[in-house]
Write an enzyme that holds these catalytic residues in place. Structure first.
Site, PDB file in Angstrom:
ATOM      1  N   GLY A   1       0.654  -1.191  -0.232  1.00  0.00           N
ATOM      2  CA  GLY A   1       0.035   0.013   0.034  1.00  0.00           C
ATOM      3  C   GLY A   1       0.870   1.188  -0.047  1.00  0.00           C
ATOM      4  N   SER A   2       0.376   2.106   0.915  1.00  0.00           N
ATOM      5  CA  SER A   2       0.839   3.455   0.727  1.00  0.00           C
ATOM      6  C   SER A   2       2.272   3.701   0.995  1.00  0.00           C
ATOM      7  CB  SER A   2       0.195   4.106   2.156  1.00  0.00           C
ATOM      8  OG  SER A   2       0.527   5.411   2.424  1.00  0.00           O
ATOM      9  N   SER A   3       2.736   5.117   0.491  1.00  0.00           N
ATOM     10  CA  SER A   3       4.083   5.610   0.366  1.00  0.00           C
ATOM     11  C   SER A   3       4.180   6.215   1.926  1.00  0.00           C
ATOM     12  CB  SER A   3       4.289   6.310  -0.685  1.00  0.00           C
ATOM     13  OG  SER A   3       3.792   7.446  -0.753  1.00  0.00           O
TER      14      SER A   3
END
Lengths: 406, 141
Positions: B65-67
Protein backbone atom coordinates in the site's frame (compact mmCIF):
# COMPACT_ATOMS: atom_id res chain seq x y z
CA UNK A 1 27.28 1.87 -3.20
CA UNK A 2 29.91 3.81 -5.11
CA UNK A 3 29.88 7.58 -4.70
CA UNK A 4 31.55 10.04 -7.05
CA UNK A 5 34.11 12.45 -5.59
CA UNK A 6 31.56 15.27 -5.74
CA UNK A 7 28.95 13.14 -3.94
CA UNK A 8 31.51 12.21 -1.26
CA UNK A 9 32.29 15.87 -0.70
CA UNK A 10 28.59 16.70 -0.41
CA UNK A 11 28.22 13.87 2.15
CA UNK A 12 31.18 15.21 4.09
CA UNK A 13 29.62 18.65 4.32
CA UNK A 14 31.39 20.69 1.64
CA UNK A 15 28.04 22.06 0.40
CA UNK A 16 26.75 22.72 3.90
CA UNK A 17 25.11 20.73 6.70
CA UNK A 18 21.67 20.45 5.12
CA UNK A 19 22.92 18.77 1.96
CA UNK A 20 25.20 16.59 4.07
CA UNK A 21 22.15 15.44 6.02
CA UNK A 22 20.20 14.84 2.80
CA UNK A 23 23.12 12.78 1.46
CA UNK A 24 23.28 10.76 4.70
CA UNK A 25 19.63 9.77 4.21
CA UNK A 26 20.21 8.77 0.58
CA UNK A 27 23.37 6.79 1.40
CA UNK A 28 21.80 4.89 4.33
CA UNK A 29 18.78 4.07 2.20
CA UNK A 30 20.75 3.18 -0.94
CA UNK A 31 23.07 0.88 0.95
CA UNK A 32 20.17 -0.88 2.68
CA UNK A 33 18.62 -1.51 -0.76
CA UNK A 34 21.96 -2.67 -2.25
CA UNK A 35 21.92 0.21 -4.76
CA UNK A 36 25.07 0.53 -6.87
CA UNK A 37 25.12 4.31 -7.31
CA UNK A 38 23.35 7.61 -6.79
CA UNK A 39 22.05 8.80 -10.16
CA UNK A 40 20.68 12.14 -11.36
CA UNK A 41 16.94 12.47 -10.86
CA UNK A 42 14.90 14.72 -13.19
CA UNK A 43 11.50 14.93 -11.52
CA UNK A 44 10.41 14.70 -7.88
CA UNK A 45 6.99 14.30 -6.26
CA UNK A 46 7.46 14.83 -2.54
CA UNK A 47 5.59 16.00 0.51
CA UNK A 48 5.81 19.33 2.25
CA UNK A 49 3.32 18.88 4.96
CA UNK A 50 2.84 18.38 8.66
CA UNK A 51 2.21 14.80 9.65
CA UNK A 52 -1.22 14.20 11.04
CA UNK A 53 0.01 12.17 13.94
CA UNK A 54 2.29 13.67 16.55
CA UNK A 55 5.46 15.71 16.38
CA UNK A 56 4.04 18.37 14.07
CA UNK A 57 6.18 21.26 15.25
CA UNK A 58 9.54 19.52 14.89
CA UNK A 59 8.68 18.41 11.37
CA UNK A 60 7.81 22.00 10.53
CA UNK A 61 11.25 23.02 11.83
CA UNK A 62 12.87 20.34 9.68
CA UNK A 63 11.01 21.46 6.56
CA UNK A 64 11.90 25.09 7.32
CA UNK A 65 15.54 24.04 7.40
CA UNK A 66 15.26 22.24 4.05
CA UNK A 67 13.44 25.29 2.70
CA UNK A 68 16.58 27.40 3.12
CA UNK A 69 17.84 25.75 -0.08
CA UNK A 70 16.53 25.65 -3.62
CA UNK A 71 15.43 22.35 -5.10
CA UNK A 72 17.69 21.14 -7.91
CA UNK A 73 14.93 19.55 -9.99
CA UNK A 74 11.24 20.26 -10.69
CA UNK A 75 9.37 19.19 -7.56
CA UNK A 76 5.63 18.88 -6.99
CA UNK A 77 3.89 17.97 -3.74
CA UNK A 78 1.59 15.30 -2.45
CA UNK A 79 -1.70 16.09 -0.65
CA UNK A 80 -1.74 18.17 2.49
CA UNK A 81 -3.76 17.62 5.64
CA UNK A 82 -6.10 20.56 5.13
CA UNK A 83 -8.23 22.30 2.53
CA UNK A 84 -6.30 25.57 2.36
CA UNK A 85 -9.33 27.70 1.48
CA UNK A 86 -12.25 25.90 3.09
CA UNK A 87 -10.55 24.49 6.17
CA UNK A 88 -13.15 25.97 8.52
CA UNK A 89 -15.98 24.38 6.52
CA UNK A 90 -14.43 20.96 7.04
CA UNK A 91 -13.82 21.51 10.75
CA UNK A 92 -10.03 21.86 10.68
CA UNK A 93 -8.73 23.56 13.81
CA UNK A 94 -6.89 26.85 13.42
CA UNK A 95 -3.59 25.51 14.80
CA UNK A 96 -3.34 22.91 12.06
CA UNK A 97 -4.15 25.50 9.43
CA UNK A 98 -1.51 27.90 10.78
CA UNK A 99 1.18 25.22 10.94
CA UNK A 100 0.55 24.12 7.38
CA UNK A 101 0.15 27.65 6.04
CA UNK A 102 3.47 28.69 7.59
CA UNK A 103 5.22 26.34 5.17
CA UNK A 104 3.82 27.92 2.00
CA UNK A 105 6.27 30.85 1.70
CA UNK A 106 9.12 28.49 2.59
CA UNK A 107 8.20 26.12 -0.20
CA UNK A 108 8.00 29.04 -2.62
CA UNK A 109 11.49 30.14 -1.66
CA UNK A 110 12.76 26.61 -2.17
CA UNK A 111 11.13 26.46 -5.62
CA UNK A 112 8.71 23.69 -4.66
CA UNK A 113 5.46 23.55 -6.65
CA UNK A 114 2.79 23.11 -3.98
CA UNK A 115 0.38 21.06 -6.05
CA UNK A 116 -1.08 19.32 -2.97
CA UNK A 117 -2.20 16.26 -4.86
CA UNK A 118 -2.01 12.48 -4.84
CA UNK A 119 -2.39 12.60 -8.64
CA UNK A 120 0.43 14.80 -10.00
CA UNK A 121 -0.38 13.59 -13.51
CA UNK A 122 -3.66 15.54 -13.46
CA UNK A 123 -1.96 18.87 -12.76
CA UNK A 124 0.70 18.58 -15.45
CA UNK A 125 3.46 16.54 -13.82
CA UNK A 126 3.54 13.75 -16.37
CA UNK A 127 7.13 12.60 -16.99
CA UNK A 128 8.01 10.86 -20.24
CA UNK A 129 9.14 7.29 -20.85
CA UNK A 130 12.54 6.53 -19.36
CA UNK A 131 12.73 9.64 -17.17
CA UNK A 132 14.41 9.06 -13.80
CA UNK A 133 11.98 10.19 -11.10
CA UNK A 134 11.69 10.06 -7.33
CA UNK A 135 8.01 9.95 -6.51
CA UNK A 136 6.07 9.24 -3.40
CA UNK A 137 2.33 8.41 -3.26
CA UNK A 138 1.75 4.78 -4.10
CA UNK A 139 -0.95 5.44 -6.72
CA UNK A 140 1.15 8.05 -8.52
CA UNK A 141 4.18 5.74 -8.49
CA UNK A 142 2.27 2.98 -10.30
CA UNK A 143 0.96 5.59 -12.76
CA UNK A 144 4.44 7.00 -13.45
CA UNK A 145 5.98 3.57 -14.06
CA UNK A 146 3.14 1.62 -15.61
CA UNK A 147 1.16 4.19 -17.59
CA UNK A 148 3.89 6.73 -18.43
CA UNK A 149 6.97 4.48 -18.55
CA UNK A 150 8.92 6.86 -16.31
CA UNK A 151 11.13 5.24 -13.67
CA UNK A 152 10.66 5.56 -9.95
CA UNK A 153 10.82 3.27 -6.98
CA UNK A 154 8.24 3.39 -4.21
CA UNK A 155 9.75 6.42 -2.52
CA UNK A 156 8.79 8.13 0.72
CA UNK A 157 9.16 11.58 2.29
CA UNK A 158 12.66 10.79 3.60
CA UNK A 159 14.02 9.94 0.14
CA UNK A 160 12.14 12.43 -2.02
CA UNK A 161 13.04 15.58 -0.05
CA UNK A 162 16.76 14.68 -0.17
CA UNK A 163 16.34 13.82 -3.87
CA UNK A 164 14.83 17.26 -4.56
CA UNK A 165 17.68 19.00 -2.70
CA UNK A 166 20.59 16.98 -4.08
CA UNK A 167 19.20 16.01 -7.50
CA UNK A 168 20.14 12.40 -6.75
CA UNK A 169 18.43 9.07 -6.00
CA UNK A 170 19.79 5.56 -5.34
CA UNK A 171 19.74 3.27 -8.38
CA UNK A 172 18.00 -0.07 -7.78
CA UNK A 173 14.61 -1.67 -8.44
CA UNK A 174 12.48 0.08 -11.05
CA UNK A 175 15.42 2.17 -12.34
CA UNK A 176 16.85 -1.02 -13.87
CA UNK A 177 15.15 -2.46 -16.97
CA UNK A 178 15.40 -6.08 -15.77
CA UNK A 179 13.30 -5.32 -12.69
CA UNK A 180 10.47 -3.92 -14.81
CA UNK A 181 9.79 -7.39 -16.20
CA UNK A 182 6.31 -8.80 -15.67
CA UNK A 183 5.89 -11.45 -12.97
CA UNK A 184 2.26 -12.59 -13.27
CA UNK A 185 -0.27 -12.61 -16.10
CA UNK A 186 -3.92 -11.60 -15.66
CA UNK A 187 -6.40 -12.16 -18.49
CA UNK A 188 -9.20 -9.65 -18.22
CA UNK A 189 -12.57 -11.14 -19.14
CA UNK A 190 -14.72 -8.99 -16.87
CA UNK A 191 -16.66 -6.01 -18.20
CA UNK A 192 -14.81 -2.85 -17.20
CA UNK A 193 -17.54 -0.24 -17.54
CA UNK A 194 -16.32 2.61 -15.38
CA UNK A 195 -13.42 3.77 -13.23
CA UNK A 196 -14.66 1.81 -10.20
CA UNK A 197 -14.59 -1.43 -12.19
CA UNK A 198 -10.99 -0.64 -13.17
CA UNK A 199 -10.24 -0.19 -9.49
CA UNK A 200 -11.51 -3.70 -8.76
CA UNK A 201 -9.11 -5.05 -11.39
CA UNK A 202 -6.27 -3.20 -9.65
CA UNK A 203 -7.22 -4.63 -6.27
CA UNK A 204 -7.30 -8.15 -7.72
CA UNK A 205 -3.97 -7.76 -9.55
CA UNK A 206 -2.23 -6.13 -6.59
CA UNK A 207 -3.38 -8.78 -4.12
CA UNK A 208 -1.95 -11.48 -6.40
CA UNK A 209 1.23 -9.69 -7.48
CA UNK A 210 2.30 -8.44 -4.02
CA UNK A 211 5.51 -6.53 -4.72
CA UNK A 212 5.72 -7.98 -8.23
CA UNK A 213 4.83 -6.67 -11.69
CA UNK A 214 1.38 -7.76 -12.90
CA UNK A 215 0.71 -7.88 -16.64
CA UNK A 216 -2.88 -7.38 -17.76
CA UNK A 217 -4.04 -8.71 -21.10
CA UNK A 218 -7.16 -8.53 -23.26
CA UNK A 219 -8.54 -5.26 -21.94
CA UNK A 220 -9.48 -2.07 -23.77
CA UNK A 221 -7.62 1.24 -23.44
CA UNK A 222 -8.53 2.87 -20.11
CA UNK A 223 -9.28 6.58 -19.84
CA UNK A 224 -6.94 8.67 -17.69
CA UNK A 225 -9.46 8.43 -14.84
CA UNK A 226 -9.78 4.65 -15.16
CA UNK A 227 -5.99 4.27 -15.27
CA UNK A 228 -5.71 6.44 -12.15
CA UNK A 229 -8.11 4.15 -10.23
CA UNK A 230 -6.37 1.02 -11.50
CA UNK A 231 -3.02 2.35 -10.24
CA UNK A 232 -4.37 3.41 -6.84
CA UNK A 233 -5.94 -0.01 -6.29
CA UNK A 234 -2.78 -1.89 -7.34
CA UNK A 235 -1.08 -0.49 -4.23
CA UNK A 236 -3.71 -1.28 -1.61
CA UNK A 237 -3.66 -4.99 -0.80
CA UNK A 238 -0.56 -5.19 -2.98
CA UNK A 239 2.58 -3.08 -3.08
CA UNK A 240 2.74 -2.80 -6.86
CA UNK A 241 4.91 0.01 -8.24
CA UNK A 242 5.15 -1.24 -11.83
CA UNK A 243 2.76 -3.06 -14.15
CA UNK A 244 1.95 -3.52 -17.83
CA UNK A 245 -1.12 -3.71 -20.05
CA UNK A 246 -0.27 -5.68 -23.19
CA UNK A 247 -0.62 -3.61 -26.33
CA UNK A 248 -1.34 -0.44 -24.36
CA UNK A 249 1.34 0.69 -21.89
CA UNK A 250 4.76 1.96 -23.07
CA UNK A 251 6.90 -1.10 -22.27
CA UNK A 252 4.39 -3.74 -23.28
CA UNK A 253 3.93 -3.55 -27.05
CA UNK A 254 3.65 -7.34 -26.89
CA UNK A 255 3.29 -9.92 -24.13
CA UNK A 256 6.87 -10.99 -24.83
CA UNK A 257 8.08 -7.42 -24.28
CA UNK A 258 6.13 -7.16 -21.01
CA UNK A 259 7.80 -10.32 -19.68
CA UNK A 260 11.14 -9.52 -21.39
CA UNK A 261 11.06 -12.98 -22.98
CA UNK A 262 10.41 -14.79 -19.68
CA UNK A 263 7.38 -16.84 -18.72
CA UNK A 264 4.79 -15.61 -16.21
CA UNK A 265 5.25 -17.12 -12.73
CA UNK A 266 1.49 -17.62 -12.58
CA UNK A 267 -1.58 -17.04 -14.73
CA UNK A 268 -4.94 -15.72 -13.57
CA UNK A 269 -8.31 -14.75 -15.02
CA UNK A 270 -10.36 -11.76 -13.88
CA UNK A 271 -13.99 -12.43 -14.77
CA UNK A 272 -17.19 -10.74 -13.63
CA UNK A 273 -17.20 -13.23 -10.73
CA UNK A 274 -13.84 -11.93 -9.43
CA UNK A 275 -15.01 -8.35 -10.01
CA UNK A 276 -18.14 -8.98 -7.91
CA UNK A 277 -16.00 -10.52 -5.18
CA UNK A 278 -13.96 -7.30 -4.88
CA UNK A 279 -17.16 -5.25 -4.60
CA UNK A 280 -18.34 -7.65 -1.88
CA UNK A 281 -14.97 -7.52 -0.06
CA UNK A 282 -14.99 -3.70 0.13
CA UNK A 283 -18.68 -3.27 1.05
CA UNK A 284 -18.83 -3.71 4.82
CA UNK A 285 -21.67 -1.44 5.91
CA UNK A 286 -24.56 -3.58 7.20
CA UNK A 287 -27.02 -0.67 7.09
CA UNK A 288 -28.48 0.89 3.91
CA UNK A 289 -27.95 4.34 5.43
CA UNK A 290 -25.25 6.70 4.24
CA UNK A 291 -23.77 9.78 5.99
CA UNK A 292 -20.99 10.80 3.61
CA UNK A 293 -20.44 10.19 -0.09
CA UNK A 294 -16.80 10.72 -1.07
CA UNK A 295 -15.67 10.85 -4.71
CA UNK A 296 -12.24 11.68 -6.11
CA UNK A 297 -9.63 9.26 -4.76
CA UNK A 298 -7.07 9.74 -6.20
CA UNK A 299 -8.01 13.39 -6.78
CA UNK A 300 -10.74 13.94 -9.36
CA UNK A 301 -9.98 15.35 -12.78
CA UNK A 302 -12.17 18.08 -14.25
CA UNK A 303 -13.80 15.31 -16.31
CA UNK A 304 -14.93 13.55 -13.14
CA UNK A 305 -16.23 16.82 -11.68
CA UNK A 306 -18.24 17.53 -14.85
CA UNK A 307 -19.76 14.05 -14.62
CA UNK A 308 -20.79 14.56 -10.98
CA UNK A 309 -22.15 18.06 -11.72
CA UNK A 310 -24.30 16.68 -14.53
CA UNK A 311 -25.56 13.75 -12.44
CA UNK A 312 -26.62 16.29 -9.79
CA UNK A 313 -28.16 18.81 -12.17
CA UNK A 314 -31.61 19.86 -10.96
CA UNK A 315 -31.43 17.42 -8.03
CA UNK A 316 -30.98 17.85 -4.27
CA UNK A 317 -28.75 15.74 -2.10
CA UNK A 318 -30.57 14.29 0.90
CA UNK A 319 -30.28 16.68 3.88
CA UNK A 320 -28.77 13.86 5.97
CA UNK A 321 -25.96 13.24 3.51
CA UNK A 322 -22.73 15.09 2.77
CA UNK A 323 -21.29 14.70 -0.74
CA UNK A 324 -17.65 15.63 -1.17
CA UNK A 325 -15.64 15.56 -4.40
CA UNK A 326 -11.93 15.70 -3.61
CA UNK A 327 -9.44 17.30 -5.98
CA UNK A 328 -6.69 19.92 -6.10
CA UNK A 329 -7.32 23.60 -5.59
CA UNK A 330 -6.21 24.28 -9.17
CA UNK A 331 -8.91 21.99 -10.55
CA UNK A 332 -11.48 23.33 -8.10
CA UNK A 333 -10.65 26.82 -9.38
CA UNK A 334 -11.41 25.68 -12.94
CA UNK A 335 -14.64 24.13 -11.71
CA UNK A 336 -15.56 27.43 -10.05
CA UNK A 337 -14.71 29.42 -13.17
CA UNK A 338 -16.71 27.11 -15.42
CA UNK A 339 -19.76 26.83 -13.15
CA UNK A 340 -19.45 23.16 -12.17
CA UNK A 341 -18.69 24.03 -8.56
CA UNK A 342 -21.98 25.95 -8.43
CA UNK A 343 -23.90 23.03 -9.98
CA UNK A 344 -22.55 20.74 -7.26
CA UNK A 345 -23.10 23.34 -4.51
CA UNK A 346 -26.69 24.03 -5.66
CA UNK A 347 -27.43 20.34 -5.16
CA UNK A 348 -25.89 20.46 -1.70
CA UNK A 349 -22.44 18.98 -2.45
CA UNK A 350 -18.96 20.36 -1.86
CA UNK A 351 -15.59 20.20 -3.55
CA UNK A 352 -12.81 19.51 -1.02
CA UNK A 353 -9.37 20.56 -2.24
CA UNK A 354 -5.76 19.67 -1.48
CA UNK A 355 -6.58 16.75 0.83
CA UNK A 356 -9.10 13.96 1.43
CA UNK A 357 -10.90 12.54 4.48
CA UNK A 358 -8.57 9.53 4.92
CA UNK A 359 -5.52 11.84 4.88
CA UNK A 360 -6.93 14.69 6.98
CA UNK A 361 -8.83 12.30 9.31
CA UNK A 362 -11.22 15.15 10.04
CA UNK A 363 -13.69 14.60 12.88
CA UNK A 364 -16.63 15.19 10.53
CA UNK A 365 -15.75 11.99 8.68
CA UNK A 366 -15.04 9.69 11.64
CA UNK A 367 -17.26 6.78 12.67
CA UNK A 368 -19.62 7.40 9.77
CA UNK A 369 -21.43 5.37 7.17
CA UNK A 370 -19.23 6.24 4.26
CA UNK A 371 -19.76 5.67 0.54
CA UNK A 372 -17.14 5.95 -2.18
CA UNK A 373 -16.43 5.02 -5.79
CA UNK A 374 -12.75 4.41 -5.03
CA UNK A 375 -11.12 1.12 -4.08
CA UNK A 376 -8.35 2.98 -2.30
CA UNK A 377 -10.67 5.13 -0.19
CA UNK A 378 -12.88 2.12 0.59
CA UNK A 379 -9.78 0.14 1.55
CA UNK A 380 -8.39 2.66 4.04
CA UNK A 381 -11.55 4.27 5.48
CA UNK A 382 -12.32 1.46 7.98
CA UNK A 383 -8.91 1.91 9.64
CA UNK A 384 -8.30 5.63 9.13
CA UNK A 385 -11.82 6.85 9.85
CA UNK A 386 -13.37 3.89 11.71
CA UNK A 387 -15.95 4.08 8.92
CA UNK A 388 -18.42 1.50 7.66
CA UNK A 389 -18.12 1.50 3.90
CA UNK A 390 -20.45 1.33 0.93
CA UNK A 391 -18.49 0.84 -2.29
CA UNK A 392 -20.10 1.45 -5.70
CA UNK A 393 -19.60 3.26 -9.00
CA UNK A 394 -19.96 7.04 -9.42
CA UNK A 395 -23.56 6.95 -10.64
CA UNK A 396 -24.70 4.73 -7.75
CA UNK A 397 -22.85 6.95 -5.27
CA UNK A 398 -24.51 10.13 -6.53
CA UNK A 399 -27.97 8.52 -6.74
CA UNK A 400 -27.56 7.25 -3.17
CA UNK A 401 -26.60 10.75 -2.00
CA UNK A 402 -29.84 12.05 -3.50
CA UNK A 403 -32.00 9.24 -2.12
CA UNK A 404 -30.30 9.31 1.28
CA UNK A 405 -29.89 5.54 1.47
CA UNK A 406 -28.92 2.59 -0.70
CA UNK B 1 16.79 -25.32 29.98
CA UNK B 2 15.56 -22.76 27.47
CA UNK B 3 15.01 -24.12 24.01
CA UNK B 4 16.91 -21.90 21.61
CA UNK B 5 16.80 -21.74 17.87
CA UNK B 6 19.37 -19.90 15.75
CA UNK B 7 18.25 -18.57 12.38
CA UNK B 8 20.59 -16.92 9.90
CA UNK B 9 19.59 -14.11 7.63
CA UNK B 10 20.78 -11.07 5.73
CA UNK B 11 21.28 -7.60 7.15
CA UNK B 12 19.23 -4.83 5.56
CA UNK B 13 19.79 -2.21 8.25
CA UNK B 14 22.50 -2.92 10.82
CA UNK B 15 22.26 -2.98 14.61
CA UNK B 16 21.32 -5.21 17.52
CA UNK B 17 17.89 -5.57 19.11
CA UNK B 18 15.88 -7.81 21.36
CA UNK B 19 12.25 -8.19 22.22
CA UNK B 20 9.20 -10.38 21.99
CA UNK B 21 8.18 -11.56 18.54
CA UNK B 22 5.03 -10.13 16.99
CA UNK B 23 4.62 -12.31 13.93
CA UNK B 24 2.11 -13.23 11.22
CA UNK B 25 2.22 -14.17 7.56
CA UNK B 26 0.67 -10.84 6.66
CA UNK B 27 1.23 -7.63 4.69
CA UNK B 28 1.29 -4.32 6.60
CA UNK B 29 0.71 -0.72 5.59
CA UNK B 30 2.04 1.64 8.25
CA UNK B 31 0.08 4.60 6.82
CA UNK B 32 -3.57 3.65 6.81
CA UNK B 33 -2.99 0.46 8.74
CA UNK B 34 -1.45 1.68 11.99
CA UNK B 35 -1.64 4.42 14.58
CA UNK B 36 2.03 5.47 14.84
CA UNK B 37 1.46 7.54 17.99
CA UNK B 38 0.47 4.42 19.95
CA UNK B 39 2.23 1.68 17.98
CA UNK B 40 -1.02 -0.12 17.26
CA UNK B 41 -2.19 -1.85 14.08
CA UNK B 42 -5.70 -0.58 13.33
CA UNK B 43 -6.28 -2.15 9.94
CA UNK B 44 -9.64 -3.90 10.10
CA UNK B 45 -9.26 -7.60 9.32
CA UNK B 46 -5.45 -7.66 9.62
CA UNK B 47 -3.98 -10.61 11.51
CA UNK B 48 -2.30 -7.91 13.61
CA UNK B 49 -5.49 -5.89 14.24
CA UNK B 50 -5.38 -4.36 17.72
CA UNK B 51 -1.82 -5.60 18.37
CA UNK B 52 0.92 -3.29 19.65
CA UNK B 53 4.31 -3.45 17.91
CA UNK B 54 6.15 -1.04 20.24
CA UNK B 55 9.45 -2.58 21.35
CA UNK B 56 8.63 -5.87 19.62
CA UNK B 57 10.56 -7.67 16.93
CA UNK B 58 7.92 -7.21 14.24
CA UNK B 59 7.94 -10.02 11.69
CA UNK B 60 5.68 -10.03 8.64
CA UNK B 61 5.81 -10.58 4.89
CA UNK B 62 6.29 -7.06 3.47
CA UNK B 63 4.82 -3.57 3.50
CA UNK B 64 1.94 -3.02 1.10
CA UNK B 65 0.00 0.00 0.00
CA UNK B 66 0.83 3.53 0.96
CA UNK B 67 4.10 5.40 0.50
CA UNK B 68 3.45 6.94 3.92
CA UNK B 69 4.98 3.80 5.45
CA UNK B 70 8.47 5.27 5.83
CA UNK B 71 7.19 8.45 7.50
CA UNK B 72 4.93 6.50 9.83
CA UNK B 73 7.79 4.22 10.93
CA UNK B 74 9.77 7.38 11.64
CA UNK B 75 6.89 8.96 13.57
CA UNK B 76 6.60 5.77 15.67
CA UNK B 77 10.33 6.00 16.37
CA UNK B 78 10.08 9.66 17.46
CA UNK B 79 7.05 8.84 19.63
CA UNK B 80 8.98 6.01 21.30
CA UNK B 81 6.66 3.26 20.02
CA UNK B 82 8.63 1.86 17.07
CA UNK B 83 9.34 -1.85 16.74
CA UNK B 84 12.74 -2.90 18.20
CA UNK B 85 13.50 -4.50 14.83
CA UNK B 86 11.69 -5.54 11.67
CA UNK B 87 12.08 -8.83 9.80
CA UNK B 88 10.45 -9.12 6.37
CA UNK B 89 10.46 -12.06 3.98
CA UNK B 90 10.24 -9.74 0.94
CA UNK B 91 11.62 -6.22 0.68
CA UNK B 92 9.55 -3.15 -0.07
CA UNK B 93 11.75 -0.05 -0.40
CA UNK B 94 9.39 1.95 1.83
CA UNK B 95 9.88 -0.22 4.92
CA UNK B 96 13.63 -0.26 4.28
CA UNK B 97 13.69 3.54 3.97
CA UNK B 98 11.74 3.94 7.21
CA UNK B 99 14.08 1.58 9.10
CA UNK B 100 17.27 2.98 7.53
CA UNK B 101 16.62 6.58 8.48
CA UNK B 102 15.16 5.66 11.89
CA UNK B 103 18.06 3.31 12.78
CA UNK B 104 15.76 0.34 13.29
CA UNK B 105 17.62 -2.94 12.64
CA UNK B 106 16.08 -4.85 9.74
CA UNK B 107 16.72 -8.31 8.32
CA UNK B 108 15.49 -10.51 5.46
CA UNK B 109 16.37 -13.73 3.54
CA UNK B 110 16.18 -16.04 6.56
CA UNK B 111 17.41 -19.62 6.18
CA UNK B 112 14.16 -20.90 7.74
CA UNK B 113 10.54 -19.94 7.20
CA UNK B 114 9.91 -17.59 10.15
CA UNK B 115 6.16 -18.16 9.95
CA UNK B 116 6.74 -21.85 10.74
CA UNK B 117 9.58 -21.52 13.23
CA UNK B 118 8.75 -18.38 15.26
CA UNK B 119 5.59 -17.78 17.30
CA UNK B 120 4.07 -14.72 18.95
CA UNK B 121 5.71 -14.14 22.32
CA UNK B 122 8.95 -15.99 21.51
CA UNK B 123 11.91 -13.94 22.71
CA UNK B 124 14.16 -12.73 19.90
CA UNK B 125 17.71 -11.47 20.07
CA UNK B 126 19.10 -10.34 16.76
CA UNK B 127 22.38 -8.98 15.47
CA UNK B 128 21.68 -7.70 11.99
CA UNK B 129 25.34 -6.99 11.20
CA UNK B 130 26.25 -10.62 11.94
CA UNK B 131 23.04 -11.87 10.31
CA UNK B 132 22.02 -13.92 13.35
CA UNK B 133 18.62 -14.27 15.02
CA UNK B 134 18.33 -16.18 18.33
CA UNK B 135 14.84 -17.38 19.17
CA UNK B 136 13.93 -18.54 22.67
CA UNK B 137 10.60 -20.35 22.44
CA UNK B 138 7.87 -18.96 24.67
CA UNK B 139 6.93 -22.36 26.02
CA UNK B 140 10.42 -22.89 27.41
CA UNK B 141 10.94 -19.45 28.91
Amino acid sequence: MKLTDGQKRMLEGEDGPILAMAMTYLVKYGEAMSADALIPVRNVHTTFTIPMAGGSEDVVELLKMFGQLRVKVPTTTHVGFIDFKKWREFGIEERRYQLQASLVPIAAQAGIQLTWTCAPEIVGNAPLKGQTCAWMESAAIAYANGILGARTNREGAESTIPAALTGLIPRFGNHLTKNRRGTILVDVEADLENLTDWGTLGYFGGALAGLGVPVFRKCHVPTLEEAKELCAALATEGGVGMFHIVGITPEAATQEAAFQGDKPRSRHIFTNKEKKAVYARLNNCPSPEVDIVMLGCPHATLTEIVEVAHLLEGKKISPNVELWVCTTDSIRSYAEKLGYDKMIADAGGKIMADTCPCISQIDMARNKKYMTNSVKQAYYAPGQLRAQVHFANTRDCVETAIKGRR
Amino acid sequence: MAKMLVIKGRKVVGGKAEGEALIADERVSFWGGTDPTRGIVHEVGSKFEGKNFAGKVFIFRFTKGSSGTSAYINIAKRMGVAPAAIINTELDALCVLGCAISDIPMMTDLDRDPFKSISNGDFIKLDADKGVIEVTKKASR
